[in-house]
Enzyme design. Structure first.
Site, short mmCIF file in Angstrom:
data_model
loop_
_atom_site.label_atom_id
_atom_site.label_comp_id
_atom_site.label_asym_id
_atom_site.label_seq_id
_atom_site.Cartn_x
_atom_site.Cartn_y
_atom_site.Cartn_z
N GLU A 161 0.80 -1.23 0.00
CA GLU A 161 0.00 0.00 0.00
C GLU A 161 0.83 1.28 0.00
OE1 GLU A 161 -3.01 -0.24 3.01
OE2 GLU A 161 -4.09 -1.81 1.94
N GLU A 361 -5.73 -8.85 0.52
CA GLU A 361 -6.48 -8.47 1.73
C GLU A 361 -7.92 -8.23 1.34
OE1 GLU A 361 -4.95 -5.36 4.33
OE2 GLU A 361 -2.89 -5.96 3.88
C1 BG6 Z 1 -4.56 -2.49 5.19
C2 BG6 Z 1 -3.22 -2.85 5.76
O1 BG6 Z 1 -4.51 -1.17 4.82
O2 BG6 Z 1 -5.66 -2.50 6.02
C3 BG6 Z 1 -3.27 -3.70 7.02
O3 BG6 Z 1 -2.40 -3.44 4.80
C4 BG6 Z 1 -4.37 -3.19 7.92
O4 BG6 Z 1 -2.00 -3.66 7.62
C5 BG6 Z 1 -5.69 -3.32 7.18
O5 BG6 Z 1 -4.43 -3.81 9.17
C6 BG6 Z 1 -6.89 -2.91 7.99
O6 BG6 Z 1 -6.70 -1.65 8.57
P1 BG6 Z 1 -7.09 -1.39 10.08
O7 BG6 Z 1 -6.68 -0.02 10.38
O8 BG6 Z 1 -8.56 -1.57 10.13
O9 BG6 Z 1 -6.34 -2.40 10.88
#
Ligand code: BG6
Length: 459
Positions: A161, A361
Site C-alpha cells: 500500500e 487483503e
Molecule cells: C490495510 C493494511 O490497509 O488494512 C493492514 O495493509 C491493515 O496492515 C488493514 O491492518 C486494515 O486496517 P485497520 O486499520 O482496520 O487495521
C-alpha cells in the site's frame, strides 16, 4: 468457476502479528503503536499476537482449514536490525522455519517485503524513503531475501500500500505530504528495481506490488459527482498502477501534486528505471466501496476509522466528502459489504491492465469478545465473505485472471488504527489491549465456514 490451483488462504503482517520486538530492530510502526498505546490504550506491536511463538500451531490451523496459501511479511528490521549490513541470524532462521513449516504442509507462502514497518535506523540515518539511499538499501535487503528464501517462496510482494504510506505521513515518521510524496517516488523506483532484480535471478516465481484498492461510486448522476468519484479512484489507485505498468506518472497526478505543493524531484534516468520492470501480477487489498460527492458539510458521513487514517484524510474539505451507501450494509467501523462492488472492481482493474490479480487483503472488522459458550459467532463476517466469493466467481466467469483469495486476517492481529478493538480474524486471539494473557487461538464460525467453502471449490 474457481480454478483448481486457486490460492485460497489468508493474510497477516509481521508488525501486526509477530511480536518478539527484542529479537529485531525498532521500527516506525512500533513507535507509532507505542504512542497510540499511551494516548488511547491500544495494544502495541511488542507482543502483538505472538505469531513468533505460535506459528506452528497457526500453520496447523491453516492446514486443517484447507489453505493453499498464506500471505505474511518479513520484518526488514528482523533481518537488518541496526543498519544495512549486519545480519540478525536468529531472525533469518525464524523465517526459514516458518517457510519450511508452510511448505511441509503444502501451503504456498506469499511474502511481502515491506509492510508498513520502516526500520528506525533508516529514518535516523537519512529520513527513510525521502532519501534515495533507501532505494539501495531496499534493493540490498530484497536481494538478501531472494537469495536466502528464493527456493522456498514463489510469490513475492514488494511494498504494501504505497499510496496509504503517502497519505499517512506518521507511518514512516514523516511530517508532511511534501516528504511523503518524495518518498512515494523513491518507493516507485525501489519497486521497479526489485522487480527487475527478481526477474534477473530466474528464481521461477512471481512478483508484484500490493495495491490499496477501494472503489469509489459517485453520490449521484450529477456530472460533478461522477467526475469527483472518477478523480478519487485515479488519485488513490490508478495513478500508481499506471506507474507500475507503464513507467510513467499520469499528468493529472502530477498536476494534483503541484496544486498541493507536493511535487517531488525526479532525476534523469528515473523514467527509464520505472519503465524497465513490469510486475507479474497485482496484489490487491480490497475491502469495500466508497461513495463520494460534492462537499456539503451538513450531510457529511465520516467514513472514519481513527486518528490519522486514510479514509478520513481523503475527505477534502470544500471539495468532496463521503456519503453512506443506503444499498449496502456497514460494519460498526463503517466499511461496507459489497460483493457486487468486488465483481465490478476486479473487472475494472483487469480490463484496464490485463494483468493477473491476487487478492491479498479483504475482510470484515468487528469489536469481538468471547461469548458465554467460549465462541465467536461472526455471522456478519460470513455474510460478507459469501458476497465476496460470489463477486470473485462472477469476475472469473467474465475471464478475469484471478490467482487467489487471501483475506485479512487469518488470526486477529493488532489493527493498524485501533489496537485489539478492531478484529478481522477467522481465528480469535484471546488477548485484550491491556491483558496479553496466553494469546490462545480459538477458531470463529467464519473459520469453519471458510473450511467448507475451500472444500466445496477444491474437490
Ligand atoms: C490495510 C493494511 O490497509 O488494512 C493492514 O495493509 C491493515 O496492515 C488493514 O491492518 C486494515 O486496517 P485497520 O486499520 O482496520 O487495521
Amino acid at each position: 468457476m474457481f480454478p483448481k490451483d486457486f490460492l485460497w488462504g489468508a493474510s497477516i503482517s509481521a508488525m501486526q502479528a509477530e511480536g518478539s520486538i527484542d529479537n529485531r530492530g525498532l521500527t516506525f510502526a512500533d513507535l507509532r503503536s507505542q504512542q497510540m498505546n499511551k494516548d488511547l490504550g491500544y495494544a502495541d506491536t511488542s507482543v502483538a499476537v505472538d505469531f513468533y511463538h505460535h506459528y506452528k500451531e497457526d500453520i496447523q490451523l491453516m492446514k486443517e482449514c484447507g489453505f493453499k496459501s498464506f500471505r505474511m511479511s518479513i520484518a526488514w528490521s528482523r533481518i537488518f536490525p541496526n543498519n544495512s549490513t549486519d545480519i540478525n541470524q536468529e531472525g533469518v532462521d525464524f523465517y526459514h522455519s516458518v517457510f519450511d513449516e508452510l511448505n511441509k504442509n503444502n501451503i504456498e507462502p506469499i511474502v511481502t517485503l515491506f509492510h508498513f514497518d520502516m526500520p528506525y535506523w533508516m529514518a535516523k540515518k537519512y529520513n527513510g524513503f525521502v532519501s534515495r539511499q533507501a532505494i539501495n538499501d531496499f534493493v540490498a535487503y530484497s536481494k538478501f531475501c531472494f537469495e536466502e528464501y528464493g527456493n522456498k517462496v514463489k510469490y513475492w510482494l514488494t511494498i504494501n500500500e504505497q499510496t496509504v504510506l503517502a497519505f499517512i505521513p506518521s507511518l514512516q515518521g514523516l511530517k508532511n505530504f511534501k516528504e511523503t510524496y518524495q518518498a512515494f517516488h523513491h518507493m516507485s523506483l525501489a519497486n521497479a528495481k526489485v522487480i527487475k532484480l527478481y526477474h534477473s535471478m530466474n528464481l521461477n516465481g512471481k512478483i508484484g506490488p500490493c495495491i490499496s484498492y477501494s472503489t469509489t461510486y459517485p453520490a449521484s448522476c450529477d456530472p460533478q459527482d461522477i467526475r469527483l468519484a472518477f478523480f478519487q479512484d485515479d488519485l488513490m489507485v490508478f495513478s500508481l498502477c499506471d506507474v507500475h505498468m507503464y513507467g510513467k506518472y499520469p499528468q493529472y497526478f502530477l498536476n494534483w501534486l503541484k496544486e498541493m505543493n507536493c511535487e517531488f524531484k525526479m532525476e534523469l534516468g528515473d523514467e527509464e528505471i520505472l519503465k524497465d520492470a513490469i510486475p507479474d501480477f497485482f496484489g490487491l487489498n480490497w475491502y469495500c466501496t466508497e461513495v463520494i460527492g460534492k462537499y456539503i458539510e451538513e450531510d457529511s458521513f465520516g467514513n472514519y476509522d481513527g486518528p490519522d487514517m486514510p479514509r478520513q484524510s481523503r475527505t477534502l474539505k470544500g471539495v468532496y466528502q463521503y456519503y453512506k451507501n443506503p444499498h449496502t450494509p456497514y460494519s460498526e467501523y463503517n466499511w461496507n459489504n459489497d460483493g457486487i462492488g468486488l465483481h465490478y472492481s476486479l473487472r475494472k482493474m483487469y480490463d484496464r491492465y490485463h494483468i493477473p490479480l491476487l487478492i491479498t487483503e479483504n475482510g470484515w472488522s468487528a469489536n469481538e469478545t468471547l461469548g458465554d459458550d467460549g465462541k465467536i459467532h461472526d455471522i456478519e463476517r460470513i455474510d460478507y465473505f459469501k458476497n465476496m466469493v460470489e463477486g470473485m466467481e462472477e469476475a472469473l466467469n467474465d475471464g478475469v485472471e484471478l490467482m487467489g483469495f487471501n483475506p485479512w486476517s487469518f488470526i486477529d492481529v493488532t489493527s493498524s488504527s485501533q489496537g485489539m478493538n478492531k478484529r478481522y480474524g477467522l481465528v480469535f486471539v484471546d488477548r485484550t489491549n491491556e491483558d496479553i494473557k496466553e494469546c490462545a487461538r480459538i477458531p470463529k464460525d467464519s473459520y469453519y465456514w471458510y473450511k467448507e467453502t475451500i472444500e466445496k471449490y477444491t474437490k
